[in-house]
Design a protein around this motif. Structure first.
Motif, PDB file in Angstrom:
ATOM      1  N   ASP A 193       0.834  -1.210   0.000  1.00 40.19           N
ATOM      2  CA  ASP A 193       0.000   0.000   0.000  1.00 40.19           C
ATOM      3  C   ASP A 193       0.862   1.249   0.000  1.00 40.19           C
ATOM      4  OD1 ASP A 193      -2.203  -1.609   0.043  1.00 40.19           O
ATOM      5  OD2 ASP A 193      -2.511  -1.460   2.213  1.00 40.19           O
ATOM      6  N   ARG A 194       1.969   1.199   0.719  1.00 38.09           N
ATOM      7  CA  ARG A 194       2.866   2.364   0.756  1.00 38.09           C
ATOM      8  C   ARG A 194       3.486   2.623  -0.610  1.00 38.09           C
ATOM      9  NH1 ARG A 194       8.334   2.914   4.502  1.00 38.09           N
ATOM     10  NH2 ARG A 194       9.041   4.911   3.629  1.00 38.09           N
ATOM     11  N   LEU A 240      -6.136   8.416  -8.273  1.00 36.43           N
ATOM     12  CA  LEU A 240      -4.840   8.389  -7.589  1.00 36.43           C
ATOM     13  C   LEU A 240      -4.932   8.965  -6.181  1.00 36.43           C
ATOM     14  CD1 LEU A 240      -2.529   9.515 -10.534  1.00 36.43           C
ATOM     15  CD2 LEU A 240      -2.615   7.245  -9.501  1.00 36.43           C
ATOM     16  N   ALA A 241      -5.823   9.913  -5.981  1.00 32.62           N
ATOM     17  CA  ALA A 241      -5.944  10.550  -4.663  1.00 32.62           C
ATOM     18  C   ALA A 241      -6.773   9.723  -3.683  1.00 32.62           C
ATOM     19  CB  ALA A 241      -6.552  11.937  -4.810  1.00 32.62           C
ATOM     20  N   ASP A 242      -7.564   8.780  -4.184  1.00 34.68           N
ATOM     21  CA  ASP A 242      -8.455   7.986  -3.327  1.00 34.68           C
ATOM     22  C   ASP A 242      -7.807   6.632  -3.014  1.00 34.68           C
ATOM     23  OD1 ASP A 242     -10.482   6.790  -1.977  1.00 34.68           O
ATOM     24  OD2 ASP A 242     -11.842   6.632  -3.700  1.00 34.68           O
ATOM     25  N   ARG A 291      -5.929   2.356  -7.252  1.00 32.89           N
ATOM     26  CA  ARG A 291      -4.989   2.195  -6.145  1.00 32.89           C
ATOM     27  C   ARG A 291      -5.032   0.782  -5.584  1.00 32.89           C
ATOM     28  NH1 ARG A 291      -3.737   7.063  -3.270  1.00 32.89           N
ATOM     29  NH2 ARG A 291      -3.081   5.728  -1.538  1.00 32.89           N
ATOM     30  N   VAL A 292      -6.213   0.212  -5.478  1.00 27.42           N
ATOM     31  CA  VAL A 292      -6.344  -1.140  -4.940  1.00 27.42           C
ATOM     32  C   VAL A 292      -5.664  -2.145  -5.855  1.00 27.42           C
ATOM     33  CG1 VAL A 292      -7.986  -2.974  -4.387  1.00 27.42           C
ATOM     34  CG2 VAL A 292      -8.437  -0.633  -3.637  1.00 27.42           C
ATOM     35  N   ALA A 294      -1.119  -5.607  -7.362  1.00 28.23           N
ATOM     36  CA  ALA A 294      -0.053  -5.966  -8.304  1.00 28.23           C
ATOM     37  C   ALA A 294       1.310  -5.953  -7.623  1.00 28.23           C
ATOM     38  CB  ALA A 294      -0.064  -4.997  -9.485  1.00 28.23           C
ATOM     39  N   VAL A 295       1.534  -4.979  -6.751  1.00 32.01           N
ATOM     40  CA  VAL A 295       2.809  -4.915  -6.018  1.00 32.01           C
ATOM     41  C   VAL A 295       2.963  -6.144  -5.123  1.00 32.01           C
ATOM     42  CG1 VAL A 295       4.125  -3.637  -4.270  1.00 32.01           C
ATOM     43  CG2 VAL A 295       2.964  -2.405  -6.114  1.00 32.01           C
TER      44      VAL A 295
END
Length: 425
Positions: free
Chosen positions: A139-140, A317-319, A325-326, A331-332
């Motif tokens: 998440d970071r 991108l801001a949410d 973002r999820v 993926a990361v």
């Protein structure tokens, strides 16, 4: 010692300054104690002969303390302000020290074999994977990536992006000839009957529209009949036209070899031939293409599409809970999981990183090391001396204190040996 006001020092430097001053006071106190002991012992040694040993120890302690004070002070400044050679070493030889340090780093730390050996023993991919697969870390990473992407999007000028899109469209869409490639492409489609699915879809769509829009035929033909024709005939004509259209479309649907389908095949084949070999047909296509892309409406639609895409991206991108973002965080985590569990992937990634690092070090190590040299050359000599003294000065004061103790012991030992072995002493 400090030329920089204490209030301007960082908290860590203030702590170092306090510790340095404390150790200077201790070292000076030891010197003063030796001087007092020497004076008292020298004054009273005639009355108390054992004080000769104290005098010798104090004398040696003073010599050791003064010698080490001179050595430590000579690193940073001229002792007592006297122009003694080889003193104030750091401020006077700052640039040379920087060059030497840069050469040392370049030779011993930025050598290709050193970097390769170090990286070959480090499981970079596995460690990165273990870190990335932790949800909080993923998440970071996604959040940091979103911040960078938002900053880039915010910095982009809408006018510049619009001009760039226009230039790219002109270079890759307008200027290239479409006729021959389109003709070859269309010919292959016709030869393989790949267009039949599109024809079926079009016919089915027409049939569906006819089923649900019979009222659209009301007055379609009858309004053109003479006014003296009875209204009943009007309705009959419209119904006849509608039913004939439905019957015709149904026949096209049912018969794969219907004359209408054959006519479409023939038209497409002639169009493909014309696009490849007929200048007039190609010219019509090119003119239509240019008119389309040069249309103000198309430019406005492109600009509107960019604004919409940009606004949507910035919002996503801001949410932190947005789908973008999820999915990015997911993926990361998946990348981290693969890096942790797949040894073949680990070896490939480690090899890529090692080869890239060795290439960069081997190619740019002099430039990297020159950062140290150039940075030291830009430093002010007084500030450089002050910062180095803050870093190592406290430990150097221990040298003064140790010199006092060692000098006292050496003086006592020398006097004792001389007193006991040399006659008349």
């Amino acid at each position: 010692m400090s030329r920089t006001p204490v209030a301007l020092l960082s908290p860590a430097d203030r702590d170092r300054l306090i510790a340095l001053r404390r150790m200077k006071a201790v070292a000076l106190g030891a010197l003063i104690a030796m001087a007092v002991a020497f004076v008292l012992a020298f004054w009273l040694q005639e009355r108390y002969t054992w004080l000769a040993y104290v005098r010798a120890a104090a004398e040696g302690g003073m010599v050791g303390a003064l010698a080490d004070w001179f050595a430590v002070t000579a690193l940073f400044r001229r002792p007592l302000g006297l122009p003694i050679p080889h003193t104030a070493i750091i401020p006077t030889r700052k640039d040379e020290i920087g060059r030497t340090l840069g050469e040392f780093v370049e030779t011993n730390f930025l050598a290709a074999d050193v970097v390769r050996e170090k990286l070959s023993r480090t499981r970079i991919a596995a460690r990165a994977g273990e870190w990335l697969r932790v949800p909080a870390h993923a998440d970071r990473v996604a959040a940091e990536g979103a911040t960078v992407a938002s900053a880039v999007l915010g910095a982009l000028s809408d006018d510049d992006v619009r001009d760039l899109i226009g230039d790219l469209a002109r270079e890759h869409l307008i200027e290239p000839d479409w006729g021959t490639p389109a003709g070859v492409w269309l010919q292959r489609i016709v030869e393989t009957d790949a267009h039949h699915g599109a024809v079926d879809l079009a016919v089915d769509s027409i049939a569906t529209w006819l089923d649900t829009n019979a009222e659209s035929f009301s007055g379609l033909v009858s309004r053109r009949l003479p006014s003296w024709v009875p209204k009943l005939a009007h309705r009959f004509v419209d119904d006849t036209v509608y039913h004939e259209a439905v019957r015709f479309v149904g026949a096209v649907q049912a018969d794969p070899r219907h004359p209408a389908r054959i006519a479409i095949d023939g038209y497409l084949a002639r169009l493909a031939e014309g696009l490849q070999h007929d200048e007039a047909t190609r010219a019509k296509l090119e003119n239509a293409k240019t008119a389309l892309f040069d249309s103000p409406r198309v430019a406005a639609l492109a600009a509107e599409a960019w604004h919409t895409a940009k606004a949507g991206l910035l919002t996503s991108l801001a949410d932190p809970q947005s789908g973008l973002r999820v999915r990015a965080a997911q993926a990361v985590r998946e990348i981290g999981e693969r890096l942790t569990t797949e040894e073949s992937l680990q070896r490939r990634v480690d090899s890529w990183i090692t080869d890239a690092a060795v290439f960069l070090v081997d190619r740019y190590r002099h430039d990297i090391a020159s950062i140290i040299t150039d940075t030291v050359e830009r430093w002010d000599p007084a500030e450089t001396t002050e910062k180095i003294e803050l870093m190592v000065g406290r430990d150097l004061q221990y040298i003064r204190l140790n010199g006092t103790v060692v000098g006292a012991l050496a003086g006592l030992l020398i006097f004792t040996i001389a007193h006991n072995l040399i006659p008349g002493v």
